[in-house]
Design an enzyme around this catalytic site. Structure first.
Site, PDB file in Angstrom:
ATOM      1  N   CYS A 115      -4.250  21.642 -15.235  1.00 20.07           N
ATOM      2  CA  CYS A 115      -3.497  20.854 -14.237  1.00 20.07           C
ATOM      3  C   CYS A 115      -4.003  21.081 -12.810  1.00 20.07           C
ATOM      4  CB  CYS A 115      -2.010  21.177 -14.333  1.00 20.07           C
ATOM      5  SG  CYS A 115      -1.672  22.938 -14.512  1.00 20.07           S
ATOM      6  N   HIS A 139       2.322  21.078  -8.161  1.00 20.38           N
ATOM      7  CA  HIS A 139       1.427  22.162  -7.767  1.00 20.38           C
ATOM      8  C   HIS A 139       0.857  21.858  -6.378  1.00 20.38           C
ATOM      9  CE1 HIS A 139       1.684  23.895 -11.622  1.00 20.38           C
ATOM     10  NE2 HIS A 139       0.496  23.642 -12.118  1.00 20.38           N
TER      11      HIS A 139
END
Ligand code: A2P
Length: 348
Positions: free
Chosen positions: A130, A253
């Site tokens: 990710c 994130h």
């Protein structure tokens, strides 16, 4: 192009799997059927899809009979065991785990960056880590235009990257704290890494460990970012260093990225380039306090870029702040884009 697909989602009840099923509703793909696969515990549960309910089935080899596309997000060991079975049954596998990523026979694909490598697939395509995906979306346009010599990245990663149990752990610790438990005594059973010996509270904390440590002192997450970058950009000469940190954010994130480019450029040129780049949304206006934030990235497919600054000591050095929903572009959405691209390229 008149094909219509049966798609299996392995790990359909998990943090990423749930998003995959949701996104399949709007995918640019002809779909005949979606099969939801999970552990025995979830058999019989239902998952809404379009105007119907899909009944969860157990993840077994036979479940892939008649499946054209199998998207895996149930953990590395299950991908290791069942992805080859799915391929044997004639499916193309898009795997969200790290298990096959560095296999030279497995393309590692961010569709905005290296879609052509899909043509080399031998049944399995890997979805990158990710944190790597959002960094690639932001940096590939810069690499194309100005060359890229060096990347130093520090991440601020959300707990949903460690699955539904990671989210529950943060939420439970916040409740415990509000009920009076001291911070150091909060119940920690999963983070920083399910497979490691010690566990520490994530609530009101920052943990500089994601996944287990290697002998060189880097964690596996850091190793993934460094090595996957070279594979996706097909360039072993790029220097990459990563420090990965888990913070008490549920989703989204954030990354502080320092780059050194080969050709002279300016902040304005980089802003203009990124404003046009596929998958990127530029949010960069300090005068308006406009910059990417994790909470604003949730449920958005884009990679947000801001805080672009020239390094004060190196004219070819720049700093960026890059944010994306780790469950979407970092996982589920990238997988769906891979499936859509394969359909478009007639590789299915
Ligand atoms: P289940 O919900 O039945 O446990 P997450 O990444 O959020 O932790 O989700 C993991 C996914 O992988 C879930 O869908 C989970 O299903 C599935 N899973 C975990 N263990 C197994 C297993 N042994 N067999 C099949 N699916 C599994």
């Amino acid at each position: 192009m008149s094909k219509s697909y049966t798609i299996a989602v392995a790990g359909a009840t998990g943090a990423v799997g749930t998003k995959i099923v949701e996104l399949l509703e709007g995918a640019n793909l002809p779909i005949t059927k979606v099969k939801a696969l999970a552990s025995k515990r979830s058999v019989g549960k239902t998952i809404p899809f379009k105007n119907t309910e899909i009944i969860v089935e157990e993840l077994t080899a036979d479940a892939f009979s008649g499946v054209d596309i199998a998207i895996f997000s149930a953990g590395g060991s299950l991908s290791e065991k069942f992805a080859p079975e799915a391929v044997k049954h004639g499916a193309v596998v898009i795997d969200n785990t790290s298990h096959f990523r560095m296999d030279e026979n497995v393309p590692l694909v961010v569709p905005e960056v290296n879609p052509e490598s899909l043509r080399e697939h031998q049944g399995i395509i890997a979805n990158p880590n990710c944190s790597t995906i959002q960094m690639m979306v932001a940096l590939e346009p810069i690499r194309q235009a100005f060359g890229l010599e060096k990347i130093i990245v520090s991440t601020y990663q959300a707990v949903s990257g460690s699955g539904a149990r990671g989210i529950a752990e943060l939420e439970n610790q916040v409740k415990e704290y509000i009920d009076g438990t001291p911070l150091k005594e909060l119940t920690a059973e999963i983070l920083p890494a399910g497979g490691d010996k010690k566990h520490y509270p994530i609530a009101f904390n920052a943990l500089p460990q994601i996944d287990v440590f290697g002998e060189d002192g880097y964690t596996l997450e850091e190793w993934k970012m460094m090595n996957e970058t070279k594979k996706i950009m097909s360039d072993d000469s790029i220097k990459v260093a990563a420090t990965c940190v888990r913070i008490p954010v549920v989703s989204g994130h954030s990354e502080s990225i320092y780059i050194e480019v080969e050709k002279e450029t300016s902040v304005k040129e980089l802003q203009e380039l990124l404003a046009q780049a596929p998958g990127v949304v530029l949010q960069d206006d300090p005068s308006q306090q406009l910059y990417p934030q994790a909470i604003n990235s949730i449920d958005d497919k884009a990679t947000f870029v801001g805080r672009i600054r020239r390094d004060l000591d190196n004219p070819k050095g720049f700093h960026l702040w890059v944010v994306s929903d780790n469950l979407l572009k970092g996982a589920a959405w990238n997988s769906i884009q891979i499936a859509e691209k394969m359909h478009e390229l007639e590789l299915l």
